[in-house]
Design a protein around this motif. Structure first.
Motif, PDB file in Angstrom:
ATOM      1  N   ALA A  70       1.483 -10.071 -14.260  1.00  0.00           N
ATOM      2  CA  ALA A  70       2.479 -10.520 -13.042  1.00  0.00           C
ATOM      3  C   ALA A  70       2.998 -11.803 -14.124  1.00  0.00           C
ATOM      4  N   SER A  71       4.605 -11.420 -13.674  1.00  0.00           N
ATOM      5  CA  SER A  71       5.238 -11.804 -13.817  1.00  0.00           C
ATOM      6  C   SER A  71       6.785 -12.981 -12.683  1.00  0.00           C
ATOM      7  N   ASP A  72       6.137 -14.591 -12.394  1.00  0.00           N
ATOM      8  CA  ASP A  72       7.790 -14.862 -11.374  1.00  0.00           C
ATOM      9  C   ASP A  72       8.610 -14.984 -11.798  1.00  0.00           C
ATOM     10  N   ASN A  73       9.208 -14.708 -12.789  1.00  0.00           N
ATOM     11  CA  ASN A  73      10.721 -14.219 -13.688  1.00  0.00           C
ATOM     12  C   ASN A  73      11.743 -15.523 -12.876  1.00  0.00           C
ATOM     13  N   GLY A  74      11.439 -17.303 -12.784  1.00  0.00           N
ATOM     14  CA  GLY A  74      11.729 -17.735 -12.505  1.00  0.00           C
ATOM     15  C   GLY A  74      11.570 -18.784 -11.206  1.00  0.00           C
ATOM     16  N   GLU A  75      10.489 -18.051 -10.333  1.00  0.00           N
ATOM     17  CA  GLU A  75       9.665 -18.516  -9.329  1.00  0.00           C
ATOM     18  C   GLU A  75       9.184 -19.718  -9.321  1.00  0.00           C
ATOM     19  N   PRO A  76       9.315 -20.610  -8.565  1.00  0.00           N
ATOM     20  CA  PRO A  76       7.519 -21.683  -8.983  1.00  0.00           C
ATOM     21  C   PRO A  76       6.699 -21.046  -9.447  1.00  0.00           C
ATOM     22  N   SER A  77       6.121 -21.413 -10.759  1.00  0.00           N
ATOM     23  CA  SER A  77       4.583 -20.307 -10.830  1.00  0.00           C
ATOM     24  C   SER A  77       3.689 -20.611  -9.614  1.00  0.00           C
ATOM     25  N   GLY A  78       2.874 -19.709  -9.399  1.00  0.00           N
ATOM     26  CA  GLY A  78       1.551 -18.737  -9.532  1.00  0.00           C
ATOM     27  C   GLY A  78       2.376 -18.801  -7.533  1.00  0.00           C
ATOM     28  N   THR A  79       3.945 -18.161  -7.210  1.00  0.00           N
ATOM     29  CA  THR A  79       4.284 -18.154  -5.861  1.00  0.00           C
ATOM     30  C   THR A  79       4.298 -16.318  -6.036  1.00  0.00           C
ATOM     31  N   ALA A  80       4.940 -15.488  -7.240  1.00  0.00           N
ATOM     32  CA  ALA A  80       5.226 -13.961  -6.521  1.00  0.00           C
ATOM     33  C   ALA A  80       4.580 -13.261  -7.475  1.00  0.00           C
ATOM     34  N   GLY A  81       4.296 -12.907  -8.555  1.00  0.00           N
ATOM     35  CA  GLY A  81       3.893 -12.515  -9.710  1.00  0.00           C
ATOM     36  C   GLY A  81       2.350 -11.943  -8.903  1.00  0.00           C
ATOM     37  N   ILE A  82       1.905 -13.327  -9.283  1.00  0.00           N
ATOM     38  CA  ILE A  82      -0.098 -13.112  -8.980  1.00  0.00           C
ATOM     39  C   ILE A  82      -0.142 -13.158  -6.900  1.00  0.00           C
ATOM     40  N   PRO A  83       0.820 -13.597  -6.293  1.00  0.00           N
ATOM     41  CA  PRO A  83       0.268 -12.852  -4.979  1.00  0.00           C
ATOM     42  C   PRO A  83       0.922 -11.255  -5.171  1.00  0.00           C
ATOM     43  N   GLU A  84       1.838 -10.828  -5.639  1.00  0.00           N
ATOM     44  CA  GLU A  84       2.357  -9.548  -5.520  1.00  0.00           C
ATOM     45  C   GLU A  84       0.910  -8.496  -6.263  1.00  0.00           C
ATOM     46  N   LEU A  85       0.205  -9.468  -7.382  1.00  0.00           N
ATOM     47  CA  LEU A  85      -1.048  -8.266  -7.745  1.00  0.00           C
ATOM     48  C   LEU A  85      -1.921  -8.501  -7.064  1.00  0.00           C
ATOM     49  N   LYS A  86      -2.139  -9.884  -6.627  1.00  0.00           N
ATOM     50  CA  LYS A  86      -3.514  -9.525  -5.381  1.00  0.00           C
ATOM     51  C   LYS A  86      -3.726  -8.886  -4.791  1.00  0.00           C
ATOM     52  N   ALA A  87      -2.210  -8.090  -4.057  1.00  0.00           N
ATOM     53  CA  ALA A  87      -1.597  -7.406  -3.006  1.00  0.00           C
ATOM     54  C   ALA A  87      -2.325  -6.366  -3.325  1.00  0.00           C
ATOM     55  N   LEU A  88      -2.394  -5.080  -4.625  1.00  0.00           N
ATOM     56  CA  LEU A  88      -2.208  -4.596  -5.225  1.00  0.00           C
ATOM     57  C   LEU A  88      -3.765  -4.362  -5.272  1.00  0.00           C
ATOM     58  N   GLN A  89      -3.995  -5.290  -5.274  1.00  0.00           N
ATOM     59  CA  GLN A  89      -5.631  -5.022  -5.864  1.00  0.00           C
ATOM     60  C   GLN A  89      -6.876  -4.805  -4.609  1.00  0.00           C
ATOM     61  N   LEU A  90      -6.043  -6.493  -3.501  1.00  0.00           N
ATOM     62  CA  LEU A  90      -5.949  -5.337  -1.953  1.00  0.00           C
ATOM     63  C   LEU A  90      -6.819  -4.740  -1.463  1.00  0.00           C
ATOM     64  N   MET A  91      -5.431  -3.848  -1.838  1.00  0.00           N
ATOM     65  CA  MET A  91      -5.565  -2.158  -1.155  1.00  0.00           C
ATOM     66  C   MET A  91      -5.839  -1.294  -2.285  1.00  0.00           C
ATOM     67  N   ASN A  92      -7.103  -1.676  -3.203  1.00  0.00           N
ATOM     68  CA  ASN A  92      -7.622  -1.100  -4.143  1.00  0.00           C
ATOM     69  C   ASN A  92      -6.481  -0.304  -4.989  1.00  0.00           C
ATOM     70  N   LEU A  93      -5.635  -0.400  -5.100  1.00  0.00           N
ATOM     71  CA  LEU A  93      -4.529   0.171  -5.542  1.00  0.00           C
ATOM     72  C   LEU A  93      -4.628   0.605  -7.223  1.00  0.00           C
ATOM     73  N   LYS A  94      -4.467   1.705  -7.906  1.00  0.00           N
ATOM     74  CA  LYS A  94      -5.026   1.868  -9.528  1.00  0.00           C
ATOM     75  C   LYS A  94      -3.395   2.440  -9.586  1.00  0.00           C
ATOM     76  N   ASN A  95      -2.898   1.858 -10.736  1.00  0.00           N
ATOM     77  CA  ASN A  95      -1.551   2.733 -11.482  1.00  0.00           C
ATOM     78  C   ASN A  95      -0.380   3.002 -10.574  1.00  0.00           C
ATOM     79  N   VAL A  96      -0.186   1.403 -10.905  1.00  0.00           N
ATOM     80  CA  VAL A  96       0.829   1.377  -9.898  1.00  0.00           C
ATOM     81  C   VAL A  96       1.237   0.007 -10.111  1.00  0.00           C
ATOM     82  N   THR A  97       2.905   0.230 -10.116  1.00  0.00           N
ATOM     83  CA  THR A  97       3.659  -0.989 -10.594  1.00  0.00           C
ATOM     84  C   THR A  97       4.593  -1.708  -9.543  1.00  0.00           C
ATOM     85  N   VAL A  98       4.832  -2.342  -9.153  1.00  0.00           N
ATOM     86  CA  VAL A  98       5.232  -3.502  -7.727  1.00  0.00           C
ATOM     87  C   VAL A  98       6.643  -4.729  -8.805  1.00  0.00           C
ATOM     88  N   VAL A  99       7.473  -4.216  -8.460  1.00  0.00           N
ATOM     89  CA  VAL A  99       8.982  -5.214  -8.619  1.00  0.00           C
ATOM     90  C   VAL A  99       9.434  -5.443  -7.410  1.00  0.00           C
TER      91      VAL A  99
END
Length: 220
Positions: A70-99
């Motif tokens: 997960a990468s925040d790419n300049g957003e405050p630490s922990g506010t972008a990449g991690i929430p995105e990853l958690k969203a994918l994992q909550l939906m049980n999705l596999k082999n997916v990349t989101v930008v």
């Protein structure tokens, strides 16, 4: 059948845009089976939106979330990449990349607002594109007399069994795909309906993609 063989993923690659307090959030999603594929997709989208304020991303590779990033790419630490990853994992999705690309609209959202925005962007993007269950299934082939076909066809539709082919010859030959676990139960029910006048043969094994209609991915 082990859970490893059945998994949820997005129906196809795609993107979806939402506006939150004048900021534009674009979630671009792709099926990716390797870290190289994930990185290629991240680079492609980042290049496409090179003028954006941020191109944040997350990916999960492997059926046990073997490789995640997960990468925040300049957003405050922990506010972008991690929430995105958690969203994918909550939906049980596999082999997916989101930008998730953000074009800043002039109004700050604060840490909590950013977390919600990036998370919702992924969830709504997935719902917009759709989800499929990739299932390893066994082909089963059997024939029925014409006068019993409607009854069997109704039973198959009622039970949402995937029919790959129907051939009309002396009898009607039906080819269906079923989870290994469901084979015997299906056979028993067909035998009962036809009073034993039926023979089965097995065809190929393959992965089929079954659309998940209800957006309630946690149940699958």
């Amino acid at each position: 059948m082990s859970e490893k063989e059945n998994f949820l993923t997005i129906k196809e690659n795609g993107s979806h845009e939402i506006i939150i307090k004048k900021s534009k959030f674009i979630a671009s999603l792709a099926r990716t089976r390797t870290v190289d594929e994930a990185n290629e997709f991240i680079q492609k989208i980042s290049k496409q939106h090179h003028d954006a304020t941020h191109n944040t991303y997350a990916y999960t590779i492997g059926l046990n979330d073997d490789q995640v990033k997960a990468s925040d790419n300049g957003e405050p630490s922990g506010t972008a990449g991690i929430p995105e990853l958690k969203a994918l994992q909550l939906m049980n999705l596999k082999n997916v990349t989101v930008v998730v690309t953000r074009y800043f609209g002039g109004i700050k959202l604060g840490a909590g607002g950013l977390i919600r925005a990036y998370s919702n962007s992924v969830t709504q993007g997935v719902e917009h594109i759709g989800v499929v269950k990739r299932v390893l299934q066994q082909e089963l082939i059997f024939s029925v007399p014409y006068n019993r076909f409607d009854e069997i066809d109704h039973f198959i539709k009622q039970n949402k069994v995937f029919v790959s082919d129907t051939q009309y010859g002396v009898n009607v030959t039906i080819k269906v795909f079923l989870d290994e676990d469901d084979l015997n139960d299906f056979k028993d029910k067909i035998i009962n309906l036809l009073s034993g006048q039926v023979e089965f043969s097995k065809g190929e094994k393959r992965y089929n993609e079954i659309p998940i209609e209800d957006n309630n991915f946690h149940e699958h």
